[in-house]
Design an enzyme around this catalytic site. Structure first.
Site: not given
Ligand code: IDP
Ligand code: MG
Length: 151
Positions: A9, A49, A112, A115, A126
Site C-alpha cells: 500500500k 474494496y 497496515n 493487502h 483480484e
Molecule cells: P484485510 O486487509 O486484513 O483483508 P479487511 O477486513 O479486508 O482486512 O479490510 C480491508 C482494509 O480496510 C484493512 O486492511 C484496513 O486497512 C481497513 N480496515 C478494516 N477494518 C477497519 C476499521 O475498522 N477501521 C479502519 N480501517 C479498517
Molecule cells: Mg480483506
C-alpha cells in the site's frame, strides 16, 4: 493453480519498506508471477474494496489506497492464500503477532502496509482486476523449487 494478489500500500512505499516487504514474501519461498508499480485510480479502488462499501471506513480506505504509488504482486502456488495471510498477520496491527509483516512494521489499522487476497475466488478475481494476462509469467521454473516444495 491458486493465486493471490498482494498490494504494498502507499504507506509501504512512503516508508521505504518495499524491499523489506518483498523480501519477506520472497524469502518465504513464494513464487511471483506478476509485479509492477502503479497508482490505483478511483474506479479500481472502489471495485477492489467493494465488499466494504457500507462500512464507515470505506471512504477513507478508497482514498488512502489511491493516495500514492503502490506495488502490486501476483503470487501463484499451492495454498498461497493461507500462506500469505499468515505472513501478513491480523488486519489490526495492534493484534498482529510479532513475526508477521503487520506485527513487525505497523501500529494502525488504516496504515497496515499490505493487502492480501482472503479467498481462492477473490485471489483469482483480484489478480485479473490488476493484471493483464500478458503481464503474468506463470510457466517459469526456479532452480530452487525442489528445495522449497516437496515433490
Ligand atoms: P484485510 O486487509 O486484513 O483483508 P479487511 O477486513 O479486508 O482486512 O479490510 C480491508 C482494509 O480496510 C484493512 O486492511 C484496513 O486497512 C481497513 N480496515 C478494516 N477494518 C477497519 C476499521 O475498522 N477501521 C479502519 N480501517 C479498517
Ligand atoms: Mg480483506
Amino acid at each position: 493453480m491458486e493465486r493471490s494478489l498482494v498490494i504494498l500500500k502507499p504507506d509501504a512505499l512512503q516508508r521505504g519498506l518495499l524491499g523489506t516487504l518483498i523480501g519477506r514474501l520472497e524469502a518465504r519461498g513464494l513464487k511471483f508471477v506478476g509485479l509492477k508499480l502503479m497508482q490505483i485510480d478511483d474506479t479500481l479502488a472502489r471495485k477492489h474494496y467493494e465488499i466494504h462499501k457500507d462500512r464507515p471506513f470505506f471512504p477513507s480506505l478508497v482514498q488512502f489506497i489511491q493516495s500514492g504509488p503502490v506495488v502490486v504482486i501476483a503470487i501463484e502456488g499451492q495454498d498461497v492464500i493461507e500462506t500469505i495471510r499468515s505472513t501478513v498477520g491480523a488486519t489490526n496491527p495492534v493484534k498482529a503477532t510479532p513475526g508477521t509483516i503487520r506485527g513487525d512494521f505497523a501500529v494502525s489499522i488504516g496504515r497496515n502496509l499490505i493487502h492480501a487476497s482472503d479467498t481462492l475466488a477473490n485471489g483469482q478475481t483480484e489478480v485479473n482486476n490488476f493484471f493483464e494476462s500478458n503481464e503474468l509469467l506463470g510457466s517459469y521454473q526456479r532452480d530452487t523449487d525442489k528445495w522449497i516444495f516437496e515433490a
